[in-house]
Design a protein around this motif. Sequence first.
Motif, PDB file in Angstrom:
ATOM      1  N   ARG A 211      76.847   2.737 -37.490  1.00 50.35           N
ATOM      2  CA  ARG A 211      76.813   1.879 -36.329  1.00 50.35           C
ATOM      3  C   ARG A 211      77.733   2.094 -35.279  1.00 50.35           C
ATOM      4  NH1 ARG A 211      74.498  -3.791 -36.309  1.00 50.35           N
ATOM      5  NH2 ARG A 211      73.547  -3.120 -38.090  1.00 50.35           N
ATOM      6  N   MET A 212      77.664   1.990 -34.135  1.00 50.53           N
ATOM      7  CA  MET A 212      78.524   2.550 -33.026  1.00 50.53           C
ATOM      8  C   MET A 212      78.179   1.532 -31.923  1.00 50.53           C
ATOM      9  SD  MET A 212      76.922   6.240 -32.292  1.00 50.53           S
ATOM     10  CE  MET A 212      75.332   6.657 -32.109  1.00 50.53           C
ATOM     11  N   TYR A 213      78.911   1.663 -30.699  1.00 47.99           N
ATOM     12  CA  TYR A 213      79.247   0.901 -29.603  1.00 47.99           C
ATOM     13  C   TYR A 213      79.345   1.689 -28.270  1.00 47.99           C
ATOM     14  CZ  TYR A 213      79.617  -2.269 -33.471  1.00 47.99           C
ATOM     15  OH  TYR A 213      79.279  -2.896 -34.751  1.00 47.99           O
ATOM     16  N   LYS A 214      78.947   1.135 -27.153  1.00 51.06           N
ATOM     17  CA  LYS A 214      79.196   1.678 -26.203  1.00 51.06           C
ATOM     18  C   LYS A 214      79.116   0.533 -24.725  1.00 51.06           C
ATOM     19  CE  LYS A 214      77.791   5.743 -23.097  1.00 51.06           C
ATOM     20  NZ  LYS A 214      77.142   7.038 -23.140  1.00 51.06           N
ATOM     21  N   ASN A 215      79.954   0.897 -23.904  1.00 56.44           N
ATOM     22  CA  ASN A 215      79.842  -0.155 -22.662  1.00 56.44           C
ATOM     23  C   ASN A 215      79.142   0.551 -21.715  1.00 56.44           C
ATOM     24  OD1 ASN A 215      81.378  -2.315 -23.917  1.00 56.44           O
ATOM     25  ND2 ASN A 215      83.314  -1.216 -23.400  1.00 56.44           N
ATOM     26  N   LEU A 216      78.044  -0.224 -21.025  1.00 58.75           N
ATOM     27  CA  LEU A 216      77.177   0.403 -19.974  1.00 58.75           C
ATOM     28  C   LEU A 216      77.282  -0.625 -18.808  1.00 58.75           C
ATOM     29  CD1 LEU A 216      73.965   1.719 -21.786  1.00 58.75           C
ATOM     30  CD2 LEU A 216      76.087   3.039 -21.126  1.00 58.75           C
ATOM     31  N   GLU A 217      77.431  -0.052 -17.643  1.00 57.11           N
ATOM     32  CA  GLU A 217      77.688  -0.577 -16.350  1.00 57.11           C
ATOM     33  C   GLU A 217      76.344  -1.077 -15.971  1.00 57.11           C
ATOM     34  OE1 GLU A 217      78.087   0.922 -12.139  1.00 57.11           O
ATOM     35  OE2 GLU A 217      80.372   0.417 -12.837  1.00 57.11           O
ATOM     36  N   SER A 218      76.250  -2.375 -15.784  1.00 60.02           N
ATOM     37  CA  SER A 218      74.919  -3.127 -15.282  1.00 60.02           C
ATOM     38  C   SER A 218      74.724  -2.892 -13.819  1.00 60.02           C
ATOM     39  CB  SER A 218      75.095  -4.919 -15.431  1.00 60.02           C
ATOM     40  OG  SER A 218      74.212  -5.393 -14.692  1.00 60.02           O
TER      41      SER A 218
END
Length: 269
Positions: A211-218
């Motif tokens: 399980r991992m995470y990432k921030n994506l720009e809207s």
Amino acid sequence: MKTNFDFSKHNKKILYTVFGVSLYSILFHGILMNDFDFAKIIGTVIGLILFPFIVSVILNFIYKKISGNENGIFFKLFIFFVVLSVLSNLISNLNKKEEQVSENKTINLKEEPYIYNPSSSNFTIKFPQKPKSSKTIFFIDSLQIEGEMVELTINEPESLLRVEYLKNDLVNSLEENSIIEMFNLLVFKDGMYNPEIKKVDDLNWKEYELRMYKNLESVESKELIPITYRVRCIIIKDEMIIISTGCQSSLYPTVQISDFNNSFNLNYS
């Protein structure tokens, strides 16, 4: 208000007009709309005749008072308003028919669920519709081995559903550290953070979960949106199956993602 309207002067013309409008209504509802509802046909005829009749009687009365012409122009007015009403009715209903056809096309274009089942394997997993298929590379113990991948992106809410599949003799001898190394490479390559790796016990096959995470720009707000990804690596005999899902963290897992994961089935004896 007395209009002094003499119906007898125009009765035949009016009856012919009523007949013509009735014929239009029957042809329109029966052939174009495929609806032989007698009540609708009668209603259409009354609507297309009554309003032009009333308006024409009133305007004809006003015209005769102003002009002094006793003959009046009733039938000309009547035909004008009937034609206007018929054209308006036709355009309105053609637009409705077009909307219905468009809706039916949209319904027909909705794809059926797609069962992914590689020819060399006995596992299945169900996508909500047919995914895109391509080749992919598996990194195993410093080796790069070609496998296959099927992937589908769903809108509202946007979700990723992906399966990668490899059948190779090297898979049979993979140890846990090789799986962890593969996961770490995936985290690094895709710019993820806070990886959580665990082994799933009590199964008839080897399974590891990342399980991992990432921030994506809207695109709209330009704000950073946290995205959660879950990767399942399943190993059985000489096959490796990687099931990846992802969506906005606050929505994870969506109904589509849960259904997708729960549809995975192994038919090995």
